[in-house]
Design an enzyme around this catalytic site. Structure first.
Site, PDB file in Angstrom:
ATOM      1  N   LEU A  62       3.115   1.831  -8.372  1.00  0.00           N
ATOM      2  CA  LEU A  62       3.370   1.813  -6.934  1.00  0.00           C
ATOM      3  C   LEU A  62       4.120   0.529  -6.617  1.00  0.00           C
ATOM      4  O   LEU A  62       3.855  -0.520  -7.226  1.00  0.00           O
ATOM      5  CB  LEU A  62       2.065   1.842  -6.125  1.00  0.00           C
ATOM      6  CG  LEU A  62       1.198   3.100  -6.219  1.00  0.00           C
ATOM      7  CD1 LEU A  62      -0.078   2.902  -5.399  1.00  0.00           C
ATOM      8  CD2 LEU A  62       1.949   4.331  -5.740  1.00  0.00           C
ATOM      9  N   ASP A  63       5.039   0.582  -5.655  1.00  0.00           N
ATOM     10  CA  ASP A  63       5.719  -0.634  -5.211  1.00  0.00           C
ATOM     11  C   ASP A  63       4.704  -1.657  -4.716  1.00  0.00           C
ATOM     12  O   ASP A  63       3.619  -1.303  -4.244  1.00  0.00           O
ATOM     13  CB  ASP A  63       6.691  -0.318  -4.062  1.00  0.00           C
ATOM     14  CG  ASP A  63       7.920   0.437  -4.531  1.00  0.00           C
ATOM     15  OD1 ASP A  63       8.137   0.527  -5.752  1.00  0.00           O
ATOM     16  OD2 ASP A  63       8.654   0.942  -3.661  1.00  0.00           O
ATOM     17  N   ARG A  64       5.072  -2.922  -4.801  1.00  0.00           N
ATOM     18  CA  ARG A  64       4.199  -4.010  -4.358  1.00  0.00           C
ATOM     19  C   ARG A  64       3.637  -3.753  -2.945  1.00  0.00           C
ATOM     20  O   ARG A  64       2.443  -3.937  -2.691  1.00  0.00           O
ATOM     21  CB  ARG A  64       4.974  -5.333  -4.368  1.00  0.00           C
ATOM     22  CG  ARG A  64       4.194  -6.519  -3.806  1.00  0.00           C
ATOM     23  CD  ARG A  64       5.127  -7.700  -3.566  1.00  0.00           C
ATOM     24  NE  ARG A  64       5.604  -8.249  -4.818  1.00  0.00           N
ATOM     25  CZ  ARG A  64       5.005  -9.231  -5.494  1.00  0.00           C
ATOM     26  NH1 ARG A  64       3.895  -9.775  -5.022  1.00  0.00           N
ATOM     27  NH2 ARG A  64       5.524  -9.670  -6.617  1.00  0.00           N
ATOM     28  N   ASP A  65       4.503  -3.355  -2.020  1.00  0.00           N
ATOM     29  CA  ASP A  65       4.076  -3.221  -0.631  1.00  0.00           C
ATOM     30  C   ASP A  65       3.602  -1.820  -0.262  1.00  0.00           C
ATOM     31  O   ASP A  65       3.382  -1.532   0.913  1.00  0.00           O
ATOM     32  CB  ASP A  65       5.208  -3.646   0.305  1.00  0.00           C
ATOM     33  CG  ASP A  65       5.390  -5.155   0.326  1.00  0.00           C
ATOM     34  OD1 ASP A  65       4.410  -5.877   0.038  1.00  0.00           O
ATOM     35  OD2 ASP A  65       6.505  -5.616   0.616  1.00  0.00           O
ATOM     36  N   THR A  66       3.447  -0.947  -1.255  1.00  0.00           N
ATOM     37  CA  THR A  66       2.864   0.370  -1.012  1.00  0.00           C
ATOM     38  C   THR A  66       1.384   0.320  -1.362  1.00  0.00           C
ATOM     39  O   THR A  66       1.016  -0.110  -2.454  1.00  0.00           O
ATOM     40  CB  THR A  66       3.553   1.446  -1.873  1.00  0.00           C
ATOM     41  OG1 THR A  66       4.936   1.512  -1.513  1.00  0.00           O
ATOM     42  CG2 THR A  66       2.919   2.812  -1.650  1.00  0.00           C
TER      43      THR A  66
END
Length: 249
Positions: A62-66
């Site tokens: 998952l992306d860092r900010d997801t």
């Protein structure tokens, strides 16, 4: 005196389920799934390894900010089973997003190739005919009374970098808080309003339980939806699972 590692307790508190060597974990926003090395302490994988006291592998990213559901494997055999099930789409990854505007249709298939390029020293993707095939399915869940903001569910039918963010922008419904894939950077939220809701075992695969694995919507996104008057279909995990079943059938 032995000082307890708080990462151990924090990781345990956010475990959604354990099953046959797999650990489903509710990742907070702001934490990368994996680090540049196995010794990198500032990533979710390091937290998992501290908790397990052994090597742990991230099944997907998952992306860092997801925020949301991230799957780890404590065994190599479990890792391979889960990755094979994801590749065969026996396991369905569902995302929830708060976006600008109101989709015209209840469901939407975005079929637009994505190419990767460099922009100011970082990798970004955009829709371009020379790109790789990419498909995303969107379901409209709810909207604010003025139609300016909506809650949508999404399934990635392919796995390209930043696929959902780029496709939503292409469809005219960029994420709230989106600064990269948006013509005008959105300052309504400090991160992109994207959450990995869960994994659905639609193939009866033994890699996961038969019941859906759900990471309830992150608190900051619950607050954002409330502030923008976007109704949410559920509050707890069982409610989100039932709401998804109703939406998708």
């Amino acid at each position: 005196m032995i000082v307890p590692d708080r990462r151990h307790d924090e990781f345990a508190r956010r475990i959604v389920a354990e099953h046959h060597g797999l650990v489903a974990w509710d990742k907070p926003a702001g934490l990368p799934s994996t680090g540049r090395t196995l010794d990198d302490p500032q990533c979710a994988q390091a937290h998992a390894m501290t908790w397990a006291g052994r090597m742990v592998w991230a099944v997907h990213q998952l992306d860092r900010d997801t925020s949301g559901l991230l799957l780890f494997a404590r065994k190599k055999s479990a890792l391979l089973r889960a990755q094979q099930a994801l590749a065969a789409r026996d396991l369905q990854k569902i995302y929830v997003a708060l976006v600008h505007g109101r989709p015209d249709n209840a469901t939407l298939l975005i079929d637009a190739p994505l190419r990767k390029r460099s922009q100011q020293g970082r990798s970004v993707v955009d829709v371009h005919r020379s790109g790789k095939s990419a498909q995303t399915r969107i379901w409209h869940w709810a909207s604010s009374p003025d139609g300016n903001y909506s809650l949508v569910a999404a399934e990635l039918l392919t796995g390209r970098t930043h696929q959902l963010r780029a496709h939503l922008h292409h469809a005219g419904h960029p994420l709230l808080g989106e600064t990269l894939y948006n013509d005008i950077p959105c300052a309504l939220h400090p991160r992109q309003a994207l959450h990995a809701l869960g994994l659905i075992n639609r193939g009866g695969h033994q890699a996961l339980p038969e019941t859906p694995l759900i990471a309830t919507l992150a608190e900051d996104l619950v607050a954002l939806a409330h502030d923008l008057h976007v109704p949410l279909p559920a509050r707890d995990a069982s409610g989100w699972a039932q709401a998804w079943h109703t939406l998708a059938t």
